[in-house]
Design a protein around this motif. Structure first.
Motif, PDB file in Angstrom:
ATOM      1  N   UNK A 134      -8.284   4.855  10.996  1.00 32.42           N
ATOM      2  CA  UNK A 134      -8.083   5.887   9.978  1.00 32.42           C
ATOM      3  C   UNK A 134      -6.625   5.910   9.518  1.00 32.42           C
ATOM      4  N   UNK A 135      -5.689   5.787  10.503  1.00 28.36           N
ATOM      5  CA  UNK A 135      -4.264   5.829  10.188  1.00 28.36           C
ATOM      6  C   UNK A 135      -3.878   4.660   9.294  1.00 28.36           C
ATOM      7  N   UNK A 136      -4.376   3.455   9.599  1.00 31.41           N
ATOM      8  CA  UNK A 136      -4.067   2.288   8.772  1.00 31.41           C
ATOM      9  C   UNK A 136      -4.646   2.453   7.372  1.00 31.41           C
ATOM     10  N   UNK A 137      -5.865   2.967   7.296  1.00 32.09           N
ATOM     11  CA  UNK A 137      -6.479   3.198   5.992  1.00 32.09           C
ATOM     12  C   UNK A 137      -5.712   4.222   5.186  1.00 32.09           C
ATOM     13  N   UNK A 138      -5.230   5.287   5.852  1.00 29.85           N
ATOM     14  CA  UNK A 138      -4.456   6.338   5.205  1.00 29.85           C
ATOM     15  C   UNK A 138      -3.158   5.764   4.632  1.00 29.85           C
ATOM     16  N   UNK A 139      -2.468   4.937   5.410  1.00 25.22           N
ATOM     17  CA  UNK A 139      -1.216   4.327   4.971  1.00 25.22           C
ATOM     18  C   UNK A 139      -1.445   3.408   3.784  1.00 25.22           C
ATOM     19  N   UNK A 140      -2.478   2.563   3.854  1.00 27.66           N
ATOM     20  CA  UNK A 140      -2.771   1.641   2.759  1.00 27.66           C
ATOM     21  C   UNK A 140      -3.143   2.391   1.484  1.00 27.66           C
ATOM     22  N   UNK A 141      -3.911   3.469   1.635  1.00 26.86           N
ATOM     23  CA  UNK A 141      -4.301   4.270   0.477  1.00 26.86           C
ATOM     24  C   UNK A 141      -3.076   4.900  -0.178  1.00 26.86           C
ATOM     25  N   UNK A 142      -2.191   5.495   0.625  1.00 30.19           N
ATOM     26  CA  UNK A 142      -0.978   6.118   0.079  1.00 30.19           C
ATOM     27  C   UNK A 142      -0.095   5.091  -0.607  1.00 30.19           C
ATOM     28  N   UNK A 143       0.067   3.921   0.028  1.00 36.66           N
ATOM     29  CA  UNK A 143       0.908   2.872  -0.563  1.00 36.66           C
ATOM     30  C   UNK A 143       0.334   2.422  -1.903  1.00 36.66           C
ATOM     31  N   UNK A 144      -0.985   2.273  -1.965  1.00 37.18           N
ATOM     32  CA  UNK A 144      -1.625   1.877  -3.217  1.00 37.18           C
ATOM     33  C   UNK A 144      -1.437   2.919  -4.301  1.00 37.18           C
ATOM     34  N   UNK A 145      -1.541   4.202  -3.930  1.00 39.14           N
ATOM     35  CA  UNK A 145      -1.375   5.277  -4.906  1.00 39.14           C
ATOM     36  C   UNK A 145       0.063   5.352  -5.414  1.00 39.14           C
ATOM     37  N   UNK A 180       2.234  10.366 -12.418  1.00 40.00           N
ATOM     38  CA  UNK A 180       3.108  11.302 -11.707  1.00 40.00           C
ATOM     39  C   UNK A 180       2.368  12.021 -10.584  1.00 40.00           C
ATOM     40  N   UNK A 181       1.051  12.210 -10.729  1.00 35.49           N
ATOM     41  CA  UNK A 181       0.294  12.948  -9.707  1.00 35.49           C
ATOM     42  C   UNK A 181       0.276  12.238  -8.364  1.00 35.49           C
ATOM     43  N   UNK A 182      -0.213  10.992  -8.270  1.00 34.03           N
ATOM     44  CA  UNK A 182      -0.157  10.327  -6.968  1.00 34.03           C
ATOM     45  C   UNK A 182       1.269  10.086  -6.497  1.00 34.03           C
ATOM     46  N   UNK A 183       2.198   9.868  -7.444  1.00 40.79           N
ATOM     47  CA  UNK A 183       3.592   9.616  -7.044  1.00 40.79           C
ATOM     48  C   UNK A 183       4.201  10.834  -6.347  1.00 40.79           C
ATOM     49  N   UNK A 184       3.924  12.024  -6.846  1.00 38.99           N
ATOM     50  CA  UNK A 184       4.517  13.247  -6.304  1.00 38.99           C
ATOM     51  C   UNK A 184       3.731  13.780  -5.101  1.00 38.99           C
ATOM     52  N   UNK A 185       2.411  13.803  -5.214  1.00 37.39           N
ATOM     53  CA  UNK A 185       1.596  14.526  -4.238  1.00 37.39           C
ATOM     54  C   UNK A 185       1.373  13.749  -2.943  1.00 37.39           C
ATOM     55  N   UNK A 186       1.508  12.413  -2.976  1.00 35.06           N
ATOM     56  CA  UNK A 186       1.292  11.651  -1.744  1.00 35.06           C
ATOM     57  C   UNK A 186       2.256  12.068  -0.640  1.00 35.06           C
ATOM     58  N   UNK A 187       3.501  12.371  -1.004  1.00 38.18           N
ATOM     59  CA  UNK A 187       4.466  12.828   0.001  1.00 38.18           C
ATOM     60  C   UNK A 187       4.008  14.142   0.625  1.00 38.18           C
ATOM     61  N   UNK A 188       3.463  15.031  -0.202  1.00 36.63           N
ATOM     62  CA  UNK A 188       2.957  16.305   0.314  1.00 36.63           C
ATOM     63  C   UNK A 188       1.764  16.082   1.239  1.00 36.63           C
ATOM     64  N   UNK A 189       0.917  15.098   0.933  1.00 37.33           N
ATOM     65  CA  UNK A 189      -0.222  14.778   1.806  1.00 37.33           C
ATOM     66  C   UNK A 189       0.253  14.391   3.198  1.00 37.33           C
ATOM     67  N   UNK A 190       1.281  13.560   3.252  1.00 38.21           N
ATOM     68  CA  UNK A 190       1.819  13.142   4.555  1.00 38.21           C
ATOM     69  C   UNK A 190       2.416  14.334   5.277  1.00 38.21           C
ATOM     70  N   UNK A 191       3.153  15.170   4.544  1.00 40.77           N
ATOM     71  CA  UNK A 191       3.779  16.339   5.157  1.00 40.77           C
ATOM     72  C   UNK A 191       2.729  17.311   5.685  1.00 40.77           C
TER      73      UNK A 191
END
Length: 400
Positions: free
Chosen positions: A7-18, A114-125
């Motif tokens: 799940x963690x690897x998938x989460x990282x790959x998804x965020x990087x792609x976004x 701008x949406x995935x660029x800004x919000x992905x950081x909030x998802x991790x937080x």
């Protein structure tokens, strides 16, 4: 345990792609700018740079929208909105029968990305804290750094095989894949009870705080200057390498060398910034850029503004190393006094610095005159003005 790791690897790959959607939208287009100018019969080939500028215009305003929306309505719904706009913009670009419609599509792409660029950081937080959060973001940014290196090569391949419109088809496909994966596999991370009401008053109060904090404002403006110089390079690079130096076949490789220099600077900065401090790193990088650009300007005088490709790259690689040192440190110093409004502050800093950089980058690109002078003098202007701003207005409070 294995399931959690998967799940963690998938989460990282998804965020990087976004997060990579913005970088790919910019850099994959670069090899096609000259062809776009010819297809639309633009009176000046430099006008094709507006396909880059228009994306950043949309991105700058989009960054203001999605931060507050994600705090009020959760993380997923604003990302759905952003992806919808990006997909609509991509379709508009594919079908555009005029340069104006192409630019309209690019603005929509920018607002959407701008949406995935800004919000992905909030998802991790939302999901992670401390060292675990730092570890995940480190991996995400490592993948993110690779994208500008390979994106022009991807754009060149698509351009050669199918034409420039299909570059937007690739962007559309990437948005669909990452958007569907996000919809299916990513849960909402912001609980209802933690959401904050959308308020214009809060946004105005945050903007007032930014302008009241001199350090934040100075480094936001300096960040805008640096971004302007970088954007000037993005706008000039296709004409510089493809038209002036006749390096169309090698454009992706030459662009990758400068992108790798920025990536290396990020790694070096992470290792030494704690020892040297952010302010010293910024001043060192700016002074180095001033001296590099001044010496290179002397070479330009001797070569009528067109040095050999070897000497051009000998200048650009260390220059972009300096710029790579500046990016992260400037943003961190701008955000340092804004802890009370971190999310909103981040959106304001990103928006204002982008808006400062757009006219500078456009001026550098439009000044292209079949020499390297505009780019070199643009870098020199950016570095000298940044040093003056810091010298005149940054007054660090002495520690007790």
């Amino acid at each position: 345990m294995k399931h959690a790791q998967h799940q963690s690897k998938g989460f990282v790959l998804l965020l990087a792609g976004m997060m990579s959607l913005v970088a790919l939208s910019v850099d994959a287009m670069l090899p096609a700018l000259v062809v776009i100018a010819e297809d639309f019969s633009l009176s000046n080939q430099a006008y094709a740079q507006w396909t880059i500028t228009s994306l950043f215009i949309g991105l700058s305003f989009g960054q203001l929208i999605y931060g507050p929306l994600s705090d009020a309505f959760g993380r997923k719904r604003p990302i759905y909105l952003g992806y919808s706009l990006f997909i609509l913009g991509s379709i508009l670009c594919v079908l555009a029968d005029s340069f104006a419609w192409l630019l309209a599509g690019r603005v929509l792409q920018g607002i959407g990305a701008a949406a995935p660029r800004i919000i992905t950081t909030a998802l991790v937080r939302d999901k992670l804290k401390g060292a675990e959060m730092a570890s995940v973001m480190s991996v995400v940014f490592s993948i993110f750094i690779v994208v500008p290196i390979v994106a022009p090569a991807l754009g060149q391949v698509v351009l050669n095989l199918a034409g420039w419109r299909w570059i937007f088809g690739v962007l559309l496909a990437m948005a669909l894949v990452t958007g569907i994966c996000f919809c299916l596999f990513q849960e909402e991370t912001l609980a209802v009870e933690k959401r904050r009401a959308l308020s214009i008053a809060n946004m105005l109060a945050g903007l007032k705080l930014l302008f009241a904090e001199r350090t934040a404002l100075v480094y936001t403006l300096v960040s805008g200057l640096v971004f302007g110089g970088f954007m000037g390079y993005l706008n000039s690079a296709p004409l510089l390498f493809i038209q002036l130096y006749q390096q169309g076949d090698n454009f992706a490789l030459l662009f990758a060398l400068s992108a790798m220099s920025i990536g290396l600077a990020s790694v070096v900065n992470g290792r030494i910034v704690l020892r040297m401090g952010m302010r010293r790193m910024i001043l060192w990088a700016l002074w180095s850029l001033v001296w590099l650009s001044s010496l290179f300007c002397l070479l330009l005088v001797k070569t009528q503004g067109v040095p050999s490709l070897f000497w051009l790259m000998t200048y650009l690689i260390p220059a972009f190393f300096c710029i790579g040192l500046l990016f992260g440190n400037l943003n961190s110093l701008a955000m340092e006094p804004l802890g009370a409004i971190a999310g909103l502050g981040s959106a304001f800093v990103a928006c204002i610095s982008t808006l400062v950089g757009i006219p500078i980058g456009s001026a550098i690109g439009l000044s292209f005159n079949n020499t390297v002078y505009p780019l070199n003098l643009g870098f020199l202007f950016m570095a000298v003005t940044a040093l003056l701003l810091i010298k005149l207005f940054d007054r660090p409070v002495a520690k007790a």
